[in-house]
Scaffold this active site. Structure first.
Site, PDB file in Angstrom:
ATOM      1  N   CYS A 151       0.817  -1.225   0.000  1.00 12.11           N
ATOM      2  CA  CYS A 151       0.000   0.000   0.000  1.00 12.11           C
ATOM      3  C   CYS A 151       0.852   1.278   0.000  1.00 12.11           C
ATOM      4  O   CYS A 151       0.399   2.323  -0.465  1.00 12.11           O
ATOM      5  CB  CYS A 151      -0.953  -0.012   1.192  1.00 12.11           C
ATOM      6  SG  CYS A 151      -0.194  -0.495   2.743  1.00 12.11           S
ATOM      7  N   HIS A 244      -1.843   6.939   3.187  1.00 16.65           N
ATOM      8  CA  HIS A 244      -0.377   6.931   3.312  1.00 16.65           C
ATOM      9  C   HIS A 244       0.202   8.126   2.548  1.00 16.65           C
ATOM     10  O   HIS A 244      -0.062   8.319   1.354  1.00 16.65           O
ATOM     11  CB  HIS A 244       0.207   5.656   2.715  1.00 16.65           C
ATOM     12  CG  HIS A 244      -0.019   4.418   3.547  1.00 16.65           C
ATOM     13  ND1 HIS A 244      -0.581   4.422   4.798  1.00 16.65           N
ATOM     14  CD2 HIS A 244       0.281   3.116   3.281  1.00 16.65           C
ATOM     15  CE1 HIS A 244      -0.626   3.182   5.278  1.00 16.65           C
ATOM     16  NE2 HIS A 244      -0.119   2.374   4.365  1.00 16.65           N
TER      17      HIS A 244
HETATM   18  P1  NAP Z   1      -5.916  -8.044   9.696  1.00 22.09           P
HETATM   19  O1  NAP Z   1      -6.834  -6.927  10.044  1.00 22.09           O
HETATM   20  O2  NAP Z   1      -4.992  -8.558  10.741  1.00 22.09           O
HETATM   21  O3  NAP Z   1      -6.827  -9.288   9.159  1.00 22.09           O
HETATM   22  C1  NAP Z   1      -6.277 -10.569   8.917  1.00 22.09           C
HETATM   23  C2  NAP Z   1      -7.368 -11.519   8.404  1.00 22.09           C
HETATM   24  O4  NAP Z   1      -6.781 -12.801   8.142  1.00 22.09           O
HETATM   25  C3  NAP Z   1      -8.507 -11.782   9.392  1.00 22.09           C
HETATM   26  O5  NAP Z   1      -9.706 -11.989   8.679  1.00 22.09           O
HETATM   27  C4  NAP Z   1      -8.091 -13.092  10.053  1.00 22.09           C
HETATM   28  O6  NAP Z   1      -9.176 -13.869  10.516  1.00 22.09           O
HETATM   29  C5  NAP Z   1      -7.448 -13.813   8.895  1.00 22.09           C
HETATM   30  N1  NAP Z   1      -6.488 -14.819   9.379  1.00 22.09           N
HETATM   31  C6  NAP Z   1      -5.467 -14.631  10.251  1.00 22.09           C
HETATM   32  N2  NAP Z   1      -4.806 -15.808  10.460  1.00 22.09           N
HETATM   33  C7  NAP Z   1      -5.472 -16.736   9.730  1.00 22.09           C
HETATM   34  C8  NAP Z   1      -5.313 -18.135   9.555  1.00 22.09           C
HETATM   35  N3  NAP Z   1      -4.329 -18.826  10.174  1.00 22.09           N
HETATM   36  N4  NAP Z   1      -6.165 -18.792   8.740  1.00 22.09           N
HETATM   37  C9  NAP Z   1      -7.164 -18.117   8.104  1.00 22.09           C
HETATM   38  N5  NAP Z   1      -7.381 -16.788   8.247  1.00 22.09           N
HETATM   39  C10 NAP Z   1      -6.533 -16.110   9.049  1.00 22.09           C
HETATM   40  O7  NAP Z   1      -4.995  -7.671   8.456  1.00 22.09           O
HETATM   41  P2  NAP Z   1      -5.266  -6.592   7.255  1.00 22.09           P
HETATM   42  O8  NAP Z   1      -4.718  -5.268   7.562  1.00 22.09           O
HETATM   43  O9  NAP Z   1      -6.675  -6.746   6.851  1.00 22.09           O
HETATM   44  O10 NAP Z   1      -4.274  -7.163   6.135  1.00 22.09           O
HETATM   45  C11 NAP Z   1      -4.560  -8.348   5.394  1.00 22.09           C
HETATM   46  C12 NAP Z   1      -3.476  -8.554   4.349  1.00 22.09           C
HETATM   47  O11 NAP Z   1      -3.505  -7.462   3.430  1.00 22.09           O
HETATM   48  C13 NAP Z   1      -2.045  -8.607   4.909  1.00 22.09           C
HETATM   49  O12 NAP Z   1      -1.280  -9.510   4.151  1.00 22.09           O
HETATM   50  C14 NAP Z   1      -1.563  -7.187   4.726  1.00 22.09           C
HETATM   51  O13 NAP Z   1      -0.159  -7.102   4.648  1.00 22.09           O
HETATM   52  C15 NAP Z   1      -2.206  -6.826   3.401  1.00 22.09           C
HETATM   53  N6  NAP Z   1      -2.415  -5.396   3.165  1.00 22.09           N
HETATM   54  C16 NAP Z   1      -2.960  -4.589   4.120  1.00 22.09           C
HETATM   55  C17 NAP Z   1      -3.147  -3.239   3.847  1.00 22.09           C
HETATM   56  C18 NAP Z   1      -3.737  -2.280   4.841  1.00 22.09           C
HETATM   57  O14 NAP Z   1      -3.752  -1.063   4.547  1.00 22.09           O
HETATM   58  N7  NAP Z   1      -4.244  -2.737   5.987  1.00 22.09           N
HETATM   59  C19 NAP Z   1      -2.806  -2.743   2.607  1.00 22.09           C
HETATM   60  C20 NAP Z   1      -2.269  -3.590   1.639  1.00 22.09           C
HETATM   61  C21 NAP Z   1      -2.093  -4.917   1.933  1.00 22.09           C
HETATM   62  P3  NAP Z   1      -9.637 -13.889  12.070  1.00 22.09           P
HETATM   63  O15 NAP Z   1     -10.425 -12.633  12.293  1.00 22.09           O
HETATM   64  O16 NAP Z   1     -10.464 -15.111  12.135  1.00 22.09           O
HETATM   65  O17 NAP Z   1      -8.379 -13.953  12.882  1.00 22.09           O
END
Ligand code: NAP
Length: 349
Positions: A151, A244
């Site tokens: 991002c 960002h």
């Molecule tokens: P987050 O809020 O921590 O959400 C993680 C998600 O993954 C939750 O739905 C969680 O489910 C699930 N998860 C975690 N461990 C798991 C497992 N062992 N098996 C199956 N599901 C699992 O993270 P996020 O910010 O949304 O980011 C998600 C991804 O997008 C990451 O790779 C991050 O680097 C990328 N990303 C994020 C952004 C941003 O601005 N936030 C931007 C670009 C890319 P539960 O609720 O059940 O734990």
């Protein structure tokens, strides 16, 4: 595409910060219909509304709120899967889904730098999508994986692409001011970030160089040929909710004046437009002395455009500038949805 022909799609990591953006954006999508919400074993079997701590404005749509969260198994009733999984679990599971025939549009970093996996911003390198032909032939997959960039590099890449095409970019020195939503939910502790700046985001600075090179590379028919580009990045987490901001100094083979750079940015015609999520304008050039700002500019073109401002000479390299982009929209969910639209338009779905 009529209502009845909508393509069934699933969200892996549907309960997280990016997963929720997918839910919000896909609810009214003209081509896609959410049929799968998947998350960890902790939440599998629960109603979405109970499993999810909703952190974005409004409420989850009523028809989604009651859906049951499914575990991550490659037998999900969907054709396209949007992955918002942490990188470790994405690394493990995304190839299983691609092998099983799913179209995986990933936000995770796990496969972004893998040579046969496209890293896409459709308006600047949409032609890279054809790399999936090579991916499928090499791996024998009936499905495929495409990825969206980190991002933080998304905004600079969108602004630098036209400048690279016109003047040949060679050096980038960048300092990010990254919103807290970029760390997911619950993300950074309030005790760490309120009234503070954290000058370290694990793995982020390495991704900036690798991903900018791949995004600005040219597709040879079998691989992405990277430009000769040096990138030095400083990644900081700041107490901003969304958006960002990145301050850049950039050097070129042919040094442009600020006026020439502004003209090129304003004239840029995206490689690929006309998809449901592609913005009418990709780049907003701000000429006020104090713009762009995350609160005022992150929602440009519905959060799909980059705002670029403070374009001025640099005493060390050639030009200085500042970019702002919405990290959970263009930098995550909306970007991945646009990738899926591109795959549909190109006949991969
Ligand atoms: P987050 O809020 O921590 O959400 C993680 C998600 O993954 C939750 O739905 C969680 O489910 C699930 N998860 C975690 N461990 C798991 C497992 N062992 N098996 C199956 N599901 C699992 O993270 P996020 O910010 O949304 O980011 C998600 C991804 O997008 C990451 O790779 C991050 O680097 C990328 N990303 C994020 C952004 C941003 O601005 N936030 C931007 C670009 C890319 P539960 O609720 O059940 O734990």
């Amino acid at each position: 595409m009529s209502q009845r022909e909508k393509i069934p799609v699933g969200i892996l990591g549907a309960t997280g910060a990016v997963g929720q953006r997918f839910v919000q954006l896909l609810t009214a999508h003209p081509w896609f219909e959410v049929t799968v919400l998947a998350a960890s074993e902790r939440n599998a079997g629960r109603r979405y509304i109970d499993a999810c701590q909703w952190v974005i404005p409004g409420d989850p749509p009523a028809d989604i709120a009651d859906q049951t969260v499914l575990p991550l198994e490659p037998n999900l009733p969907a054709r396209i899967l949007f992955s918002a999984l942490p990188s470790g679990i994405a690394r493990e599971m995304e190839p299983d889904f691609a092998r099983a025939g799913y179209i995986v549009c990933s936000n995770a970093s796990a496969y972004r730098s893998v040579p046969d996996v496209p890293l896409l911003i459709p308006e600047i390198n949409g032609d890279h999508v054809a790399l999936v032909d090579h991916q499928r032939a090499q791996r024998g997959w009936s499905g495929l994986i495409v990825t969206s960039p980190n991002c933080t590099i998304t905004g600079p890449a969108m602004a630098l692409k036209p400048l690279h095409a016109a003047f040949s970019l060679r050096k980038v020195f960048m300092t990010s001011m990254q919103a807290t939503s970029g760390a997911g939910y619950p993300g950074v502790s309030a005790l760490d970030i309120l009234g503070n700046i954290v000058p370290y985001i694990p793995g982020e600075e390495e991704k900036l160089q690798q991903e900018l090179q791949k995004l600005l590379g040219t597709f040879s028919g079998e691989r992405i040929v990277m430009p000769e580009l040096l990138v030095s990045g400083h990644a900081n987490r700041v107490p901003v909710l969304d958006g960002h901001t990145v301050s850049l100094s950039v050097g070129f083979d042919r040094s442009p004046t600020p006026e020439e750079a502004i003209e090129v940015l304003r004239a840029y015609k995206p490689v690929c437009g006309g998809l449901p999520s592609s913005p009418d304008r990709l780049i907003f050039v701000r000429t006020e002395p104090d713009r762009p700002q995350p609160r005022r500019d992150r929602d440009a073109a519905g959060g799909m455009a980059v705002s670029v401002g403070r374009i001025r000479r640099c005493p060390i390299l050639d030009l200085r500038m500042t970019t702002v982009v919405h990290n959970t929209l263009r930098g995550a969910a909306s970007g991945a949805i646009l990738n899926a639209e591109l795959l549909v338009a190109k006949g991969y779905v």
